[in-house]
Design an enzyme around this catalytic site. Structure first.
Site, short mmCIF file in Angstrom:
data_model
loop_
_atom_site.label_atom_id
_atom_site.label_comp_id
_atom_site.label_asym_id
_atom_site.label_seq_id
_atom_site.Cartn_x
_atom_site.Cartn_y
_atom_site.Cartn_z
N ASP A 1 57.94 12.67 38.63
CA ASP A 1 56.51 13.02 38.67
C ASP A 1 56.33 14.43 39.23
OD1 ASP A 1 53.77 12.68 38.51
OD2 ASP A 1 53.74 10.81 39.63
N ASP B 1 47.33 8.66 33.32
CA ASP B 1 47.05 7.60 34.30
C ASP B 1 45.92 6.70 33.81
OD1 ASP B 1 49.05 8.30 36.01
OD2 ASP B 1 47.77 9.31 37.46
C1 GLA Z 1 50.91 9.91 39.44
C2 GLA Z 1 51.48 9.16 38.25
C3 GLA Z 1 51.23 7.67 38.44
C4 GLA Z 1 51.85 7.19 39.72
C5 GLA Z 1 51.32 8.01 40.88
C6 GLA Z 1 52.05 7.68 42.16
O1 GLA Z 1 49.54 9.85 39.46
O2 GLA Z 1 50.93 9.61 37.06
O3 GLA Z 1 51.74 6.95 37.35
O4 GLA Z 1 53.25 7.30 39.63
O5 GLA Z 1 51.45 9.40 40.66
O6 GLA Z 1 51.58 8.40 43.23
#
Ligand code: GLA
Length: 721
Positions: A455, A523
């Site tokens: 990420d 997300d």
């Molecule tokens: C980002 C990712 C999510 C999750 C969060 C965790 O927003 O896109 O899928 O992994 O971080 O903090």
């Protein structure tokens, strides 16, 4: 003359280079002023009578000047310059002399040298058998010595692309942000310079480095489309210039305005690939051309099934511990999941987003014996084990920051902006790159990790290196360090897979996909919003790279309630994942989910490796049709988010089917004529109400003579014939 011209040819007498792909020709010519000029990009049939290119210097009419392959900021050029340099004496711009070419193995290299200053450039082109994609990049070298001083490089684009003159060109591009990525826009192009860009240091929140140009009339099935995509995961810029006399040229590459690189004697800068694709048959064919290219030339392992994953983020947030994760793993395995991914919150003091980033050791309160017991449990259930990491980042409240406050991107005289309470590490520093690599390598080895969800939840701000003679190189160095670390991890751990993520789909491009297997799309897991997001994503990227989860209802991001089947049918159009709190799903929901996972596994080869056709049906129905490359198997996923008037929907035509073949519905046994399915359409028989969806699987019926189809004995869909 042979029907198939050589892929790359160069006629020294005319200074004419031609690239030939199955459905396109691309031509350029060295102009009178030594600069490579664009001649042609389009259908092979159109490449017949070539006008001689004029240079601005020998043309009295600006409108007659052929566009540059990379405009060098000199002469009577007043559009955006893809190459912007300043020599030590203050003089700007290059004036070229052609120094030679090489053309072999599908690669063409055009050599240029400045007529006065110690600067040379190579414009590079590459084509591949069976593909219409043309890859282009530029190499720029300081050929002088210390006495010449450094050369400032304010812009070094990979390439400029030029479309034929179109009466009223239309620009297709992708916009969006967190929770709303990959929104497709089709805008009339103004007579102006239109800048698509990211100044974030990561690619694609805000805009994506892909565009398509057409004359305003192209559809999914018809019309000429010129599209391009940049293989770069940092800041980027594409300037589209529709000039007042009807020409459209776009120049693009890494970096954004205001950044300057310093080219020292003997040094070479090279650019990422900026690839182009001409399609004579609409947006659908253009996308399929890109999907094929990404499978054949970009993805590390295109033929490997993307596993059905379970990810714990939406279920547990930061409240992770061994017992709860094992419980979720048990339930996920029961549904048929093949990979269990432990998301954020497992390390350091990470009980929320305010602390712990950078401290990549398991949080003792949550995992008293480390991660190995969970990994072993997951493996014991027959699933692979995946782990979330955000290795480019740090919270101030972390041991890493306390030990190495100087490792973050910052200028000491500026306040460092925190986003999501975090700062970004400067991976351009070799010691930081080495630390990140060692940390990840250790995590993977010690915990038998099969999958990293990598990420990156914030962009660059206040990025500087005080006292560095070439401070802005950190923008490219960071991205290249990310690439190197991923490449090393993959090489050292051949079973390891990586999922790209950046606060949702904030870093998805052909650069990151060259070392990852799929990307977290957004997300936002609301299936209604996802239909639009997936539509945009599919313009460039194949379905196997599009991670799509089924989560809880009502959706946490939008509050919208949708049936489980609808959520599945939308997510089944990509690399299916499960992301809900399975402990709260009813026994009926778990049973239905297990059935739908099994259905997905049946159609997975088609979704992940077939040809995709986007379909828009009547009454707000949209659908995707995935067809096996040999046309034998088909899966159609159709969705109607909102019903209107309670009317039964009209049939959905499937133009990609063979009109001479017959097809059988694998679930009902009903046979259809291909001609009827193509023209009249398939009766979807969607259930009543909102959020209606269906999966239809068709197989081509073998012919009695050993061919594909048995004549006769078929009924028409919904009563048609
Ligand atoms: C980002 C990712 C999510 C999750 C969060 C965790 O927003 O896109 O899928 O992994 O971080 O903090």
């Amino acid at each position: 003359m042979s029907d198939t011209p050589p892929a790359v040819s160069f006629d020294p007498a005319r200074g004419l280079a031609v690239l030939a792909t199955p459905r396109s020709r691309y031509a350029l010519r060295i102009g009178a002023d030594g600069s490579p000029r664009h001649l042609y990009w389009g259908a092979p049939e159109g490449f017949t009578e070539l006008p001689a290119p004029h240079s601005p210097a020998d043309s009295s009419f600006e409108s007659e000047a052929a566009a540059d392959e990379l405009a060098p900021q000199s002469g009577a050029r007043f559009g955006p310059a893809g190459l912007q340099v300043q020599f030590a004496d203050g003089v700007r711009g290059a004036q070229w002399r052609f120094t030679g070419h090489t053309a072999s193995g599908g690669e063409l290299r055009i050599g240029l040298a400045d007529r006065h200053y110690p600067l040379s450039a190579t414009l590079c082109y590459r084509v591949h058998p069976g593909s219409d994609v043309i890859e282009r990049w530029t190499e720029l070298t300081h050929t002088g010595g210390p006495e010449d001083g450094p050369i400032g490089v304010d812009r070094l684009d990979s390439a400029a692309w030029t479309a034929p003159r179109l009466a009223d060109p239309r620009l297709s591009h992708l916009v969006g942000g967190w929770n709303s990525e990959f929104q497709l826009r089709r805008d009339r192009l103004p007579v102006a310079e239109t800048v698509l860009t990211s100044r974030r240091g990561i690619t694609s929140h805000h805009a994506g480095p892909w565009l398509a140009l057409d004359d305003g009339t192209a559809t999914e099935e018809h019309g000429e489309v010129w599209s391009t995509a940049l293989a770069w995961s940092g800041s980027w810029r594409i300037t589209v210039h529709r000039d007042p006399v009807g020409r459209t040229t776009w120049t693009g590459g890494s970096g954004h305005e205001g950044l300057r690189r310093i080219l020292r004697p003997g040094e070479t800068l090279d650019t990422p690939v900026f690839a182009g694709l001409y399609s004579p048959a609409g947006f659908g064919a253009a996308s399929r051309g890109w999907h094929d290219h990404i499978r054949a030339r970009v993805l590390p392992e295109p033929d490997r099934d993307r596993p059905v994953l379970y990810n714990s983020w939406e279920a547990t947030g930061f409240e992770v511990d061994q017992a709860a994760q094992c419980r979720l793993a048990d339930l996920a395995a029961g549904l048929g999941a093949e990979l269990f991914v432990l998301d954020d919150g497992w390390f350091g003091a990470r009980t929320g987003d305010h602390a712990g980033l950078g401290d990549w050791t398991p949080r003792p309160a949550a995992f008293p014996h480390g991660l190995r017991p969970l990994a072993d449990h997951v493996h014991g259930l027959g699933m692979a084990f995946g782990l979330w990491v955000e290795p480019e980042m740090v919270n101030r409240d972390s041991d890493l920051y306390r030990t190495h406050p100087d490792w973050v991107l910052h200028a000491p005289t500026r306040d460092a902006t925190e986003l999501r309470n975090q700062l970004m590490l400067d991976l351009g520093r070799p010691e930081v790159e080495a630390w990140v690599h060692n940390t990840l390598d250790g995590l993977v080895t010690d915990n038998a990790v099969d999958w990293l969800k990598w990420d990156a939840n914030r962009p660059f701000t206040e990025a500087g290196r005080v006292g560095d003679p070439d401070p802005d190189r950190l923008w490219t160095d960071h991205t290249r360090a990310v690439y190197r670390i991923m490449d090393r991890l993959r090489a050292d751990h051949p079973g390891l897979r990586i999922e790209a993520c950046a606060g949702g789909g904030g870093r998805v491009d052909l650069g990151i996909l060259a070392r990852t297997d799929q990307a977290w799309t957004s997300d936002n897991t609301d299936p209604v919003d996802r239909i639009g997001i997936q539509h945009g994503f599919s313009q460039l990227f194949p379905a196997q790279t599009m991670a799509a989860w089924v989560t809880d209802s009502p959706n946490p991001a939008t509050g919208r309630a949708t049936p489980l089947r609808f959520r599945f049918h939308v997510a089944m159009a990509g690399a299916l994942g499960l992301g809900g709190d399975l402990t709260r799903w009813s026994a009926e929901e778990l049973t239905e989910a297990a059935e739908l996972v099994a259905r997905y596994q049946q159609i997975r080869p088609l979704i992940q490796r077939g040809h995709q056709h986007r379909l828009a049906g009547p009454g707000g129905v949209t659908a995707v049709h995935h067809a096996a490359h040999d046309g034998s198997e088909h899966a159609v996923l159709a969705w109607r988010p909102t019903t209107r008037f309670g009317h039964a929907g009209a049939p959905l035509p499937l133009p990609a089917l063979d009109g001479d073949a017959r097809y059988r519905d694998l679930d009902t046994g009903q046979e259809y004529s291909g001609a009827a399915l193509r023209h009249h359409g398939l009766d979807l028989r969607l259930p009543a109400g909102d959020h209606a969806s269906r999966l239809i699987r068709l197989t081509r019926v073998p012919r009695a003579d050993g061919g594909a189809t048995t004549p006769g004995a078929a009924t028409a869909p919904g009563g048609c014939s």
